[in-house]
Scaffold this motif. Structure first.
Motif, PDB file in Angstrom:
ATOM      1  N   TRP A   5       0.790  -1.348  -0.126  1.00  0.00           N
ATOM      2  CA  TRP A   5      -0.050  -0.046   0.028  1.00  0.00           C
ATOM      3  C   TRP A   5       0.652   1.174  -0.100  1.00  0.00           C
ATOM      4  O   TRP A   5       0.543   2.081  -0.781  1.00  0.00           O
ATOM      5  CB  TRP A   5      -0.957   0.079   1.266  1.00  0.00           C
ATOM      6  CG  TRP A   5      -1.964  -1.091   1.177  1.00  0.00           C
ATOM      7  CD1 TRP A   5      -2.147  -2.024   1.631  1.00  0.00           C
ATOM      8  CD2 TRP A   5      -3.043  -1.116   0.208  1.00  0.00           C
ATOM      9  NE1 TRP A   5      -3.112  -2.762   1.254  1.00  0.00           N
ATOM     10  CE2 TRP A   5      -3.752  -2.053   0.114  1.00  0.00           C
ATOM     11  CE3 TRP A   5      -3.630   0.101  -0.780  1.00  0.00           C
ATOM     12  CZ2 TRP A   5      -5.074  -2.317  -0.268  1.00  0.00           C
ATOM     13  CZ3 TRP A   5      -4.817  -0.177  -1.525  1.00  0.00           C
ATOM     14  CH2 TRP A   5      -5.529  -1.375  -1.020  1.00  0.00           C
ATOM     15  N   VAL A   9       0.938   4.080  -3.080  1.00  0.00           N
ATOM     16  CA  VAL A   9       0.839   5.677  -2.801  1.00  0.00           C
ATOM     17  C   VAL A   9       1.784   6.078  -3.588  1.00  0.00           C
ATOM     18  O   VAL A   9       1.406   7.334  -4.330  1.00  0.00           O
ATOM     19  CB  VAL A   9       0.784   5.688  -1.194  1.00  0.00           C
ATOM     20  CG1 VAL A   9       0.730   7.305  -1.204  1.00  0.00           C
ATOM     21  CG2 VAL A   9      -0.562   5.415  -0.641  1.00  0.00           C
ATOM     22  N   LEU A  63      -6.073   7.602  -1.521  1.00  0.00           N
ATOM     23  CA  LEU A  63      -5.476   6.407  -1.110  1.00  0.00           C
ATOM     24  C   LEU A  63      -4.540   6.711   0.080  1.00  0.00           C
ATOM     25  O   LEU A  63      -4.380   5.764   1.043  1.00  0.00           O
ATOM     26  CB  LEU A  63      -4.299   5.924  -2.350  1.00  0.00           C
ATOM     27  CG  LEU A  63      -4.198   4.373  -1.575  1.00  0.00           C
ATOM     28  CD1 LEU A  63      -5.422   3.481  -1.428  1.00  0.00           C
ATOM     29  CD2 LEU A  63      -3.163   3.845  -2.932  1.00  0.00           C
ATOM     30  N   ALA A  67      -5.362   4.518   3.041  1.00  0.00           N
ATOM     31  CA  ALA A  67      -4.435   3.377   3.641  1.00  0.00           C
ATOM     32  C   ALA A  67      -3.138   3.802   4.667  1.00  0.00           C
ATOM     33  O   ALA A  67      -2.948   3.075   5.512  1.00  0.00           O
ATOM     34  CB  ALA A  67      -3.701   3.058   2.368  1.00  0.00           C
ATOM     35  N   LEU A 297     -10.495  -1.161   0.872  1.00  0.00           N
ATOM     36  CA  LEU A 297      -9.671  -0.454  -0.166  1.00  0.00           C
ATOM     37  C   LEU A 297      -9.276  -1.437  -1.258  1.00  0.00           C
ATOM     38  O   LEU A 297      -9.449  -1.110  -2.454  1.00  0.00           O
ATOM     39  CB  LEU A 297      -8.512   0.113   0.333  1.00  0.00           C
ATOM     40  CG  LEU A 297      -8.749   1.311   1.315  1.00  0.00           C
ATOM     41  CD1 LEU A 297      -7.098   1.826   1.659  1.00  0.00           C
ATOM     42  CD2 LEU A 297      -9.140   2.404   0.510  1.00  0.00           C
ATOM     43  N   VAL A 301     -10.957   0.238  -4.285  1.00  0.00           N
ATOM     44  CA  VAL A 301     -10.013   1.156  -4.839  1.00  0.00           C
ATOM     45  C   VAL A 301      -9.136   0.756  -6.104  1.00  0.00           C
ATOM     46  O   VAL A 301      -9.064   1.171  -7.156  1.00  0.00           O
ATOM     47  CB  VAL A 301      -8.660   1.866  -3.902  1.00  0.00           C
ATOM     48  CG1 VAL A 301      -7.795   2.604  -4.446  1.00  0.00           C
ATOM     49  CG2 VAL A 301      -9.567   2.639  -2.866  1.00  0.00           C
TER      50      VAL A 301
END
Length: 328
Positions: A5, A9, A63, A67, A297, A301
């Protein structure tokens, strides 16, 4: 999965900078066009693209909040002044692209023709300086929290990051704006000369960044490797440009902008917010969201991001072609 994650990002931010470097560069190069036709053509080249490019920044912010919620709060607190400057430049840049043709007056257009290059310069330099400062590590406030001081943002390494972002964006802008132009036009000649100067300058800047980064960060080898690899890709981009393969040169030319967020991870690893004193640092294990949020997510996402990538490819294939600019 925590590293996944965090890397995602960073990938979104790198994608934003890679794509927006074209918009930054074209905006800064607008004064090179000495005719209204040339200025209008440069503006038309990026207008269909810049909003799609900014989707990556919106996805990055979303995000980051979902996250790594603790990191977002700490970053906004530590970077509040540069964030305000970047947001202001962002709004002004977009306004200049939209509003330039909203009124027929010459003074109106000339005013926005000043706003566009200045705001584009601030955006490119600001992102470069902020990411270089994060790579080196921020200062610590009296309350123990990280803060980006003027000394952090004006440190030689931060200024190098700003210079890499500006020169890299100028090179991208010159490559993009020059596609489809007849070779004998004054604008094409200026852009060609500029590209021949910018490529060696960018290579020198990346080499100096590697050397300085190796002395001011805690991961000298990793930082030097990232900068040298970016320089090697730029060199390859220059060879492709000389061979007339402008599109391939444009793709590879994004390497310096991609390298800037990569440097943050290369220098600090899983310390997602580093300080030079060691106080106020934030580690990934503490910044990451809980498993339930990450699971949500995953199903919401990730499909959205795949759709964004596919949509971006379609937009660039349709609106980023040289023949589209020539006939627009």
């Amino acid at each position: 999965m925590d590293v996944f994650w965090y890397a995602l990002v960073g990938l979104l931010l790198a994608g934003y900078l890679a794509l927006e470097s074209v918009d930054f560069g074209v905006g800064m190069l607008l004064p090179l066009a000495d005719t209204e036709t040339g200025r209008a053509r440069m503006r038309r080249g990026v207008v269909p693209l810049f909003l799609a490019n900014e989707v990556w920044l919106v996805a990055f912010a979303g995000l980051l909040f979902g996250a790594l919620p603790l990191l977002e709060g700490e970053l906004l607190s530590a970077l509040r002044i540069p964030v305000v400057l970047l947001l202001t430049a962002w709004f002004l840049r977009d306004a200049a692209l939209w509003f330039r043709t909203a009124h027929p007056g010459d003074r109106w257009r000339r005013a926005w023709d000043v706003v566009l290059p200045v705001s584009s310069l601030v955006l490119a330099a600001g992102w470069g300086a902020v990411l270089a400062a994060l790579t080196r590590g921020l200062s610590t406030h009296g309350n123990g929290h990280a803060v980006a001081t003027a000394g952090d943002l004006l440190h030689p390494f931060a200024l190098l990051g700003a210079a890499v972002a500006v020169v890299g964006s100028l090179r991208q802008g010159s490559l993009f704006a020059g596609r489809g132009l007849p070779a004998d036009t004054s604008l094409a000649v200026r852009l060609g000369r500029l590209d021949r100067v910018l490529t060696p300058v960018l290579l020198v800047l990346l080499a100096v960044t590697a050397a300085v980064g190796a002395t001011v960060t805690d991961a000298p080898v990793a930082v030097a490797v990232v900068a040298v690899l970016a320089a090697a890709v730029v060199y390859g981009s220059g060879r492709l440009r000389a061979a007339g393969r402008t599109t391939a040169a444009l793709v590879l030319g994004a390497a310096p902008l991609i390298a800037l967020p990569v440097l943050v991870g290369a220098a600090n690893g899983t310390t997602v917010l580093a300080t030079r004193s060691g106080d106020g640092v934030l580690h990934l294990s503490r910044a990451i969201a809980d498993s339930a949020s990450l699971g949500l997510l995953t199903v919401t996402v990730l499909p959205f991001l795949i759709a964004v990538v596919l949509g971006q490819v379609w937009i660039w294939r349709v609106f980023g072609r040289a023949d589209h600019h020539r006939t627009a």
